[in-house]
Enzyme design. Structure first.
Site, mmCIF file in Angstrom:
data_model
loop_
_atom_site.group_PDB
_atom_site.id
_atom_site.type_symbol
_atom_site.label_atom_id
_atom_site.label_comp_id
_atom_site.label_asym_id
_atom_site.label_seq_id
_atom_site.Cartn_x
_atom_site.Cartn_y
_atom_site.Cartn_z
ATOM 1 C CG ASP A 99 51.875 -17.240 6.206
ATOM 2 O OD1 ASP A 99 51.530 -16.718 5.126
ATOM 3 O OD2 ASP A 99 52.319 -18.390 6.281
ATOM 4 C CD GLU B 186 52.606 -20.073 -6.540
ATOM 5 O OE1 GLU B 186 52.617 -21.217 -7.058
ATOM 6 O OE2 GLU B 186 52.745 -19.890 -5.310
HETATM 7 C C1 UGA Z 1 52.864 -21.509 -0.103
HETATM 8 C C2 UGA Z 1 52.531 -20.301 -0.983
HETATM 9 O O1 UGA Z 1 53.256 -19.156 -0.519
HETATM 10 C C3 UGA Z 1 51.031 -20.036 -0.906
HETATM 11 O O2 UGA Z 1 50.689 -18.892 -1.657
HETATM 12 C C4 UGA Z 1 50.299 -21.265 -1.425
HETATM 13 O O3 UGA Z 1 48.889 -21.076 -1.331
HETATM 14 C C5 UGA Z 1 50.692 -22.443 -0.547
HETATM 15 O O4 UGA Z 1 52.105 -22.633 -0.542
HETATM 16 C C6 UGA Z 1 50.050 -23.738 -1.021
HETATM 17 O O5 UGA Z 1 50.577 -24.798 -0.703
HETATM 18 O O6 UGA Z 1 49.006 -23.697 -1.693
HETATM 19 P P1 UGA Z 1 52.466 -21.690 2.624
HETATM 20 O O7 UGA Z 1 53.148 -20.768 3.577
HETATM 21 O O8 UGA Z 1 52.878 -23.107 2.591
HETATM 22 O O9 UGA Z 1 52.547 -21.032 1.201
HETATM 23 O O10 UGA Z 1 50.855 -21.663 2.822
HETATM 24 P P2 UGA Z 1 49.988 -20.941 3.941
HETATM 25 O O11 UGA Z 1 50.555 -19.612 4.274
HETATM 26 O O12 UGA Z 1 49.730 -21.895 5.045
HETATM 27 O O13 UGA Z 1 48.606 -20.722 3.158
HETATM 28 C C7 UGA Z 1 48.471 -19.753 2.142
HETATM 29 C C8 UGA Z 1 47.274 -18.856 2.432
HETATM 30 O O14 UGA Z 1 46.091 -19.640 2.456
HETATM 31 C C9 UGA Z 1 47.356 -18.129 3.778
HETATM 32 O O15 UGA Z 1 46.878 -16.813 3.625
HETATM 33 C C10 UGA Z 1 46.451 -18.961 4.666
HETATM 34 O O16 UGA Z 1 45.823 -18.207 5.698
HETATM 35 C C11 UGA Z 1 45.421 -19.493 3.684
HETATM 36 N N1 UGA Z 1 44.867 -20.821 4.054
HETATM 37 C C12 UGA Z 1 45.693 -21.832 4.408
HETATM 38 C C13 UGA Z 1 43.504 -21.024 4.014
HETATM 39 O O17 UGA Z 1 42.747 -20.111 3.690
HETATM 40 N N2 UGA Z 1 43.008 -22.261 4.366
HETATM 41 C C14 UGA Z 1 43.816 -23.286 4.755
HETATM 42 O O18 UGA Z 1 43.309 -24.390 5.062
HETATM 43 C C15 UGA Z 1 45.190 -23.071 4.771
HETATM 44 MN MN MN Z 2 52.497 -18.869 4.152
#
Ligand code: UGA
Ligand code: MN
Length: 244
Positions: free
Chosen positions: A108, A194
Site C-alpha cells: 500500500d 524493524e
Molecule cells: C506498518 C508498517 O509499515 C508495516 O511494515 C508493518 O508490517 C505493520 O505496520 C505492522 O503493524 O506489522 P501498516 O500500514 O500498518 O504498516 O500495515 P499494512 O500495510 O496493513 O500491512 C503491511 C503489509 O502486510 C502489507 O503489504 C499488507 O498487504 C500485508 N498484510 C497485512 C498481510 O499480508 N496480512 C495481513 O493480515 C495484513
Molecule cells: Mn501499510
C-alpha cells in the site's frame, strides 16, 4: 545488482488496485525481481493471473498467518517476509552470492523511481526517510559526517532503529551471511519488527545513509482507506461475471 522486493499481500477489496499501482511502479525499474507473498493457505487465482500479466520477473509464494496472530495490535506479515527471506536464501545459498539488494515493499505504500536508484548502491544496509509515518509528515535518520547518529521520529524514539519497514534495504550478501536473521513473533512488540530484524544484521554506526544524507523523502507510508461496500447487493444482481 538485482533489486529483490518482498511484498506481503492479503485478500481484500482493494488488493488488485494496490498491486496494480505497485506493478506500474516496479515495471519501470531495471533488474527488479518481485517476490509477492500471499497471506493465504494457497496461491489465489486473482494474484496468479495478475502476476502472469504484470510483465515483471516475479516469484509467487504463499504462507498463511496463523489465526492467533491475526489481531489488532500484533505485527503483520511476519511469516510472509520470512518466506521471502527463505526463498532468497534457498535460491542463492549454494553459489557465491550474485550482487543483490533486498527491500521490503508493502503493497500500500507509494514508491518513487528515484528510491530504487538510491537503494541499488547498498553495500550492507542502507537507510532513508519515510514520509507520512509515525504521526509526522516524515521520519528520518539523523546524519552527521555521513553517519547515522540518531532518529527524527514522533513515535517511540527509544527504538534502536526508529525506522519503518519502507526505510531500509539490505544487500543479499548480508542476508546470506546471517542465515538466522528473521522476523520474530515472540517478544516482538508493536513497531519493533524493524529494530528486531536490523539488530540481527547490523549496527546503527554501520548504516549507509541514502537520499542525500537522508534529506529527501522518496517513499511514503500511504494507507488506503477501507472501502465502503455498504451498497453491495446481497445476491449477485449483475448479469455478467465481472473481473474486478
Ligand atoms: C506498518 C508498517 O509499515 C508495516 O511494515 C508493518 O508490517 C505493520 O505496520 C505492522 O503493524 O506489522 P501498516 O500500514 O500498518 O504498516 O500495515 P499494512 O500495510 O496493513 O500491512 C503491511 C503489509 O502486510 C502489507 O503489504 C499488507 O498487504 C500485508 N498484510 C497485512 C498481510 O499480508 N496480512 C495481513 O493480515 C495484513
Ligand atoms: Mn501499510
Amino acid at each position: 545488482p538485482t533489486i529483490y522486493a518482498i511484498t506481503p499481500t492479503y485478500s481484500r477489496p482493494v488488493q488488485k488496485a494496490e498491486l496494480t499501482r505497485l506493478a506500474n511502479t516496479f515495471r519501470q525499474v531495471a533488474q527488479l525481481h518481485w517476490i509477492l507473498v500471499e497471506d493465504a493457505a494457497a496461491r489465489s487465482e486473482l494474484v496468479s493471473r495478475f502476476l502472469a500479466r504484470a510483465g515483471l520477473p516475479s516469484t509467487h509464494l504463499h504462507v498463511p498467518t496463523p489465526r492467533r496472530y491475526k489481531r489488532p495490535g500484533l505485527p503483520r506479515a511476519t511469516e510472509q517476509r520470512n518466506a521471502g527471506l527463505a526463498w532468497l536464501r534457498q535460491r542463492h545459498g549454494h553459489q557465491r552470492a550474485q550482487p543483490g539488494v533486498l527491500f521490503f515493499a508493502d503493497d500500500d505504500n507509494t514508491y518513487s523511481l528515484e528510491l530504487f536508484q538510491e537503494m541499488r548502491t547498498t553495500r550492507k544496509v542502507s537507510v532513508w526517510p519515510v514520509g507520512l509515518v509515525g504521526g509526522r509528515r516524515y521520519e528520518r535518520p539523523l546524519v552527521e559526517n555521513g553517519k547515522v547518529v540518531g532518529w527524527y521520529t514522533g513515535w517511540r524514539a527509544d527504538r534502536p532503529f526508529a525506522i519503518d519497514m519502507a526505510g531500509f534495504a539490505v544487500s543479499l550478501q548480508v542476508i546470506l551471511s546471517n542465515p538466522k536473521a528473521v522476523f520474530k513473533r515472540r517478544g516482538s512488540q508493536p513497531g519493533m519488527q524493524e529494530s528486531d530484524f536490523l539488530r540481527q544484521i547490523t549496527t546503527v554506526e554501520e548504516l549507509e545513509p541514502k537520499a542525500n544524507n537522508c534529506t529527501k523523502v522518496l517513499v511514503w507510508h500511504t494507507r488506503t482507506e477501507k472501502v465502503n461496500l455498504a451498497n453491495e447487493p446481497k445476491y449477485h444482481l449483475d448479469t455478467v461475471t465481472i473481473d474486478v
